[in-house]
Enzyme design. Structure first.
Site, PDB file in Angstrom:
ATOM      1  CB  SER A   1      -0.856   0.328   1.187  1.00 53.58           C
ATOM      2  OG  SER A   1      -1.218   0.954   1.352  1.00 53.58           O
TER       3      SER A   1
ATOM      4  CG  HIS B   1      -4.088  -1.639  -1.414  1.00 50.97           C
ATOM      5  ND1 HIS B   1      -5.134  -2.071  -2.053  1.00 50.97           N
ATOM      6  CD2 HIS B   1      -4.381  -0.732  -0.548  1.00 50.97           C
ATOM      7  CE1 HIS B   1      -5.624  -2.116  -1.055  1.00 50.97           C
ATOM      8  NE2 HIS B   1      -5.704  -1.422  -0.033  1.00 50.97           N
TER       9      HIS B   1
ATOM     10  CG  ASP C   1      -4.748   2.201   1.445  1.00 50.53           C
ATOM     11  OD1 ASP C   1      -4.252   1.985   1.502  1.00 50.53           O
ATOM     12  OD2 ASP C   1      -6.268   1.269   0.857  1.00 50.53           O
TER      13      ASP C   1
ATOM     14  CG  MET D   1      -8.798   6.854   2.862  1.00 52.70           C
ATOM     15  SD  MET D   1      -7.342   6.902   3.748  1.00 52.70           S
ATOM     16  CE  MET D   1      -6.544   5.433   3.886  1.00 52.70           C
TER      17      MET D   1
ATOM     18  CG  HIS E   1      -9.355   0.067  -0.554  1.00 57.02           C
ATOM     19  ND1 HIS E   1      -9.070  -0.468   0.560  1.00 57.02           N
ATOM     20  CD2 HIS E   1     -10.524  -0.431  -0.131  1.00 57.02           C
ATOM     21  CE1 HIS E   1      -9.374  -0.712   1.498  1.00 57.02           C
ATOM     22  NE2 HIS E   1     -10.833  -0.610   1.604  1.00 57.02           N
TER      23      HIS E   1
ATOM     24  CG  MET F   1     -10.656   2.899   2.162  1.00 55.80           C
ATOM     25  SD  MET F   1     -10.172   2.776   2.399  1.00 55.80           S
ATOM     26  CE  MET F   1      -9.083   3.289   1.684  1.00 55.80           C
TER      27      MET F   1
ATOM     28  CG  MET G   1     -11.257  -3.068   5.111  1.00 53.86           C
ATOM     29  SD  MET G   1      -9.489  -2.945   4.186  1.00 53.86           S
ATOM     30  CE  MET G   1      -9.466  -1.667   5.522  1.00 53.86           C
TER      31      MET G   1
ATOM     32  N   GLY H   1      -8.718   3.934   7.265  1.00 58.45           N
ATOM     33  CA  GLY H   1      -8.916   5.454   6.807  1.00 58.45           C
ATOM     34  C   GLY H   1      -7.390   5.937   7.452  1.00 58.45           C
ATOM     35  CG  PHE H   2      -6.138   6.309  10.320  1.00 61.26           C
ATOM     36  CD1 PHE H   2      -7.462   6.185  10.585  1.00 61.26           C
ATOM     37  CD2 PHE H   2      -5.642   8.180  10.027  1.00 61.26           C
ATOM     38  CE1 PHE H   2      -7.934   7.560  10.795  1.00 61.26           C
ATOM     39  CE2 PHE H   2      -6.128   9.557  10.258  1.00 61.26           C
ATOM     40  CZ  PHE H   2      -7.432   8.799  10.762  1.00 61.26           C
ATOM     41  N   GLY H   3      -2.652   4.081   8.085  1.00 67.02           N
ATOM     42  CA  GLY H   3      -1.412   2.728   8.017  1.00 67.02           C
ATOM     43  C   GLY H   3      -1.608   2.617   9.501  1.00 67.02           C
ATOM     44  N   GLY H   4      -1.427   1.797   9.701  1.00 67.27           N
ATOM     45  CA  GLY H   4       0.080   1.996  10.667  1.00 67.27           C
ATOM     46  C   GLY H   4      -0.773   1.394  11.957  1.00 67.27           C
TER      47      GLY H   4
ATOM     48  CG  ASP I   1      -6.151  -2.657   3.394  1.00 68.87           C
ATOM     49  OD1 ASP I   1      -6.401  -1.986   2.745  1.00 68.87           O
ATOM     50  OD2 ASP I   1      -4.914  -2.475   3.385  1.00 68.87           O
ATOM     51  N   GLY I   2      -4.545  -3.932   6.403  1.00 69.86           N
ATOM     52  CA  GLY I   2      -4.499  -3.614   7.506  1.00 69.86           C
ATOM     53  C   GLY I   2      -3.554  -4.290   8.546  1.00 69.86           C
ATOM     54  N   GLY I   3      -2.557  -3.783   9.149  1.00 65.29           N
ATOM     55  CA  GLY I   3      -1.872  -4.143  10.387  1.00 65.29           C
ATOM     56  C   GLY I   3      -1.288  -6.011  10.225  1.00 65.29           C
TER      57      GLY I   3
ATOM     58  N   GLY J   1       1.502  -1.862   4.300  1.00 63.26           N
ATOM     59  CA  GLY J   1       1.996  -0.341   3.790  1.00 63.26           C
ATOM     60  C   GLY J   1       3.605  -0.624   4.850  1.00 63.26           C
ATOM     61  CB  SER J   2       3.699   0.433   8.537  1.00 63.46           C
ATOM     62  OG  SER J   2       2.337   1.034   8.497  1.00 63.46           O
TER      63      SER J   2
HETATM   64  C1  DX5 Z   1      -6.726   1.083   5.669  1.00 66.94           C
HETATM   65  C2  DX5 Z   1      -6.048   1.029   4.116  1.00 66.94           C
HETATM   66  C3  DX5 Z   1      -4.696   0.442   4.219  1.00 66.94           C
HETATM   67  C4  DX5 Z   1      -3.699   0.421   4.375  1.00 66.94           C
HETATM   68  C5  DX5 Z   1      -2.125  -0.756   5.218  1.00 66.94           C
HETATM   69  O1  DX5 Z   1      -7.727   2.275   5.646  1.00 66.94           O
HETATM   70  O2  DX5 Z   1      -7.236   0.583   3.538  1.00 66.94           O
HETATM   71  O3  DX5 Z   1      -4.413  -0.280   3.080  1.00 66.94           O
HETATM   72  O4  DX5 Z   1      -2.707   1.741   3.945  1.00 66.94           O
HETATM   73  O5  DX5 Z   1      -1.410   0.443   6.053  1.00 66.94           O
HETATM   74  P1  DX5 Z   1      -0.528  -0.973   6.971  1.00 66.94           P
HETATM   75  O6  DX5 Z   1      -0.131  -1.813   6.443  1.00 66.94           O
HETATM   76  O7  DX5 Z   1       0.742   0.330   7.346  1.00 66.94           O
HETATM   77  O8  DX5 Z   1      -1.916  -1.049   8.323  1.00 66.94           O
HETATM   78 ZN    ZN Z   2      -6.217  -0.572   1.544  1.00 61.36          ZN
END
Ligand code: DX5
Ligand code: ZN
Length: 223
Positions: free
Chosen positions: A7, A32, A34, A36, A65, A67, A136, A141-144, A180-182, A202-203
């Site tokens: 991502s 990926h 994202d 938003m 993706h 959102m 999900m 809404g946020f990475g990390g 997707d996420g974490g 992502g992170s």
């Molecule tokens: C969150 C995004 C994810 C996010 C993943 O809303 O859809 O794709 O960027 O980031 P990490 O891998 O850092 O959780």
């Molecule tokens: Zn995503």
């Protein structure tokens, strides 16, 4: 075949082209993207102009993706900007069937996503109409963020639903199961084991040594 879809939300936007090239050269199967809107999720990221500039520079499979609220309004523009797959949120569409139909009619692959608090059962009517299901593992809404453990049961429930609808739980002709996420090197094997075949990170990819992170993920995904 398992896919890694890094991502770019977590990338350094001053060095985006170089960092995309890095994950591509390492063998990531998709990228990926994202989007938003600050309404469906409490953040604003990027949109069509950024996608179009990435499309010019890379042949990677662009996994978009959305959102955003009422995504049917923007399908044509994201297709024109270079998306290879567009995932919309079940919770964001007035008419999910019409929206995923729009995506496929536009000639690109269609994905459908649910938030952590949306039950897997809502997906059943759409399984034969999409190319990917995105579960999900964080609130979008946020990475990390931290991976939500309830995702594992949702993945297992989805694979059971595949068995009921398709007659089998796995197969290349079935919709991909993306999470997707974490997701980190520490939990990705468990995510695959519960039923995912497409991993968004992502992170865990773009923070630190991108080359080493990507190769480490791909080694686990190839296992
Ligand atoms: C969150 C995004 C994810 C996010 C993943 O809303 O859809 O794709 O960027 O980031 P990490 O891998 O850092 O959780
Ligand atoms: Zn995503």
């Amino acid at each position: 075949m398992n896919w890694l879809s890094p991502s770019i939300l977590a990338a350094d936007f001053n060095r985006l082209g170089e960092q995309i090239q890095c994950v591509r050269d390492c063998g990531a199967q998709a990228l990926h993207f994202d989007v938003m809107d600050g309404l469906f999720v409490p953040s604003i990221s990027f949109g069509m102009p950024v996608l179009a500039s990435i499309r010019k520079e890379t042949d990677m499979f662009l996994d978009v993706h959305l959102m955003i609220r009422e995504p049917s309004r923007y399908i044509a523009e994201f297709v024109k900007s270079g998306a290879d797959l567009i995932t919309v949120h079940y919770e964001a569409c007035t008419d999910v069937m019409q929206t995923v139909g729009l995506i496929r009619d536009a000639g690109v692959k269609a994905g459908l996503s649910i938030r952590p608090d949306t039950p897997v059962s809502v997906l059943r009517p759409f399984l034969t109409k999409v190319d990917l299901i995105l579960i999900m593992s964080v609130n979008p809404g946020f990475g990390g963020q931290t991976f939500m453990e309830g995702t594992y049961d949702k993945l297992r429930e989805l694979r059971n639903m595949y068995s009921e609808v398709f007659g089998k739980a796995y197969g290349d002709e079935l919709p991909r199961v993306e999470v997707d996420g974490g997701i980190y090197l520490s939990n990705v094997a468990d995510v695959l084991g519960a039923g995912a075949d497409t991993i968004v990170a992502g992170s865990a990819v773009f923070h630190g040594d991108i080359d080493a992170n990507t190769k480490a993920f791909l080694e686990i995904l190839a296992g």
